[in-house]
Design a protein around this motif. Structure first.
Motif, short mmCIF file in Angstrom:
data_model
loop_
_atom_site.label_atom_id
_atom_site.label_comp_id
_atom_site.label_asym_id
_atom_site.label_seq_id
_atom_site.Cartn_x
_atom_site.Cartn_y
_atom_site.Cartn_z
N GLY A 29 0.82 -1.21 0.00
CA GLY A 29 0.00 0.00 0.00
C GLY A 29 0.85 1.25 0.00
N SER A 30 0.20 2.38 -0.21
CA SER A 30 0.89 3.67 -0.21
C SER A 30 -0.11 4.78 0.01
CB SER A 30 1.63 3.89 -1.53
OG SER A 30 2.20 5.18 -1.59
N ALA A 31 0.35 5.85 0.67
CA ALA A 31 -0.51 7.03 0.87
C ALA A 31 -0.42 8.00 -0.31
CB ALA A 31 -0.11 7.75 2.16
N GLU A 32 0.52 7.76 -1.25
CA GLU A 32 0.72 8.63 -2.39
C GLU A 32 -0.18 8.19 -3.54
OE1 GLU A 32 2.57 11.27 -2.29
OE2 GLU A 32 3.26 10.86 -0.24
N SER A 33 -1.01 9.10 -4.04
CA SER A 33 -1.99 8.74 -5.07
C SER A 33 -1.34 8.33 -6.38
CB SER A 33 -2.96 9.90 -5.31
OG SER A 33 -2.25 11.06 -5.75
N TRP B 211 -1.30 2.59 -4.22
CA TRP B 211 -2.26 3.46 -3.53
C TRP B 211 -3.68 2.91 -3.63
CZ3 TRP B 211 -6.41 5.92 -5.90
CH2 TRP B 211 -7.13 6.83 -5.10
N SER C 66 -4.58 0.60 -0.75
CA SER C 66 -4.76 1.32 0.52
C SER C 66 -6.08 2.08 0.52
CB SER C 66 -3.61 2.31 0.74
OG SER C 66 -2.37 1.67 0.76
N HIS C 67 -6.35 2.79 -0.58
CA HIS C 67 -7.53 3.65 -0.65
C HIS C 67 -8.83 2.85 -0.56
CE1 HIS C 67 -9.67 7.33 -1.63
NE2 HIS C 67 -10.36 6.68 -2.55
N GLN D 298 -9.11 -0.15 0.81
CA GLN D 298 -9.07 -1.02 1.98
C GLN D 298 -8.89 -2.50 1.64
OE1 GLN D 298 -12.56 -0.04 4.29
NE2 GLN D 298 -12.00 2.11 4.44
#
Length: 218
Positions: free
Chosen positions: A165-169, A174, A177-178, A180
């Motif tokens: 996952g990653s918080a960077e779009s 990503w 992560s986005h 779930q």
């Protein structure tokens, strides 16, 4: 990646075609009479047509594949006076023919990398869709100019792993992560063992380092 390629194709065609086309956009069902806007003609529409995947390297730690995508650039023009003018163009600059559009699309895209995004684009074929067909009381001609666009996919996950996952779009993981999806849980490193050997190889010194879990500190 497919979306990036489609948008890059549209951007290059918009800039390159200029007033040859009234509109350059993604294909949105315009071959259904209800969606076709005659006032937008001549137009150029970009459509993704599928992919084949070719293995480049395989191992127990995941493989790499090359994706070979097919994109079709649809060109539509109106026959204002005759079937010939719809294909060849007319006597004034407003009468753009599909043959002119086919040439321009190929000339703008063949061998391009879209700014290093893909390998050089290859032409595949041109297909007839409409040949002076009557649509909404107009005579229209349309062709599909097909291209193969290749690029190397990201390495696949190791067997049994999930994305981190990653918080960077802009990061490819990503998405997981986005929305779930299950993510890989990183196992903390607890111990490092090894040996230090002197230059003359006569002395070996054992090494044992305990790591500390920062979550347990404080």
């Amino acid at each position: 990646m497919i979306t990036k390629i489609e948008l890059a194709l549209i951007e290059r065609l918009k800039r390159g075609l200029g007033k040859l086309a009234s509109d350059v956009a993604s294909y949105g069902g315009e071959f259904d009479d209800e969606h076709l806007n005659i006032r937008r003609l001549p137009c150029v529409l970009v459509s993704y047509g599928g992919s084949r995947l070719e293995a480049k390297s395989m191992s127990s730690r995941g493989g790499r594949f090359e994706s070979v995508d097919t994109f079709a650039v649809l060109v539509l023009a109106r026959s204002m006076r005759s079937n010939a003018s719809g294909r060849h163009g007319g006597v004034n600059e407003r009468e753009i023919g599909v043959n002119q559009l086919i040439f321009a699309v190929k000339y703008l895209l063949v061998n391009q990398t879209l700014g290093g995004l893909v390998k050089p684009i290859k032409p595949v074929r041109v297909r007839t869709l409409w040949n002076n067909q009557q649509v909404k009381a107009e005579r229209l001609s349309a062709y599909a100019v097909e291209f193969e666009i290749s690029y190397t996919d990201l390495p696949s996950l190791e067997d049994g792993e999930f994305p981190t996952g990653s918080a960077e779009s802009e990061h490819p993981e990503w998405l997981f992560s986005h929305y779930q999806g299950q993510l890989q849980v990183e196992v903390p490193l607890m111990r490092i063992e090894g040996q230090i050997i002197t230059l003359n190889k006569q002395v070996e010194i054992g090494m044992n380092v305990e790591t500390k879990d920062e979550s347990e500190s404080g």
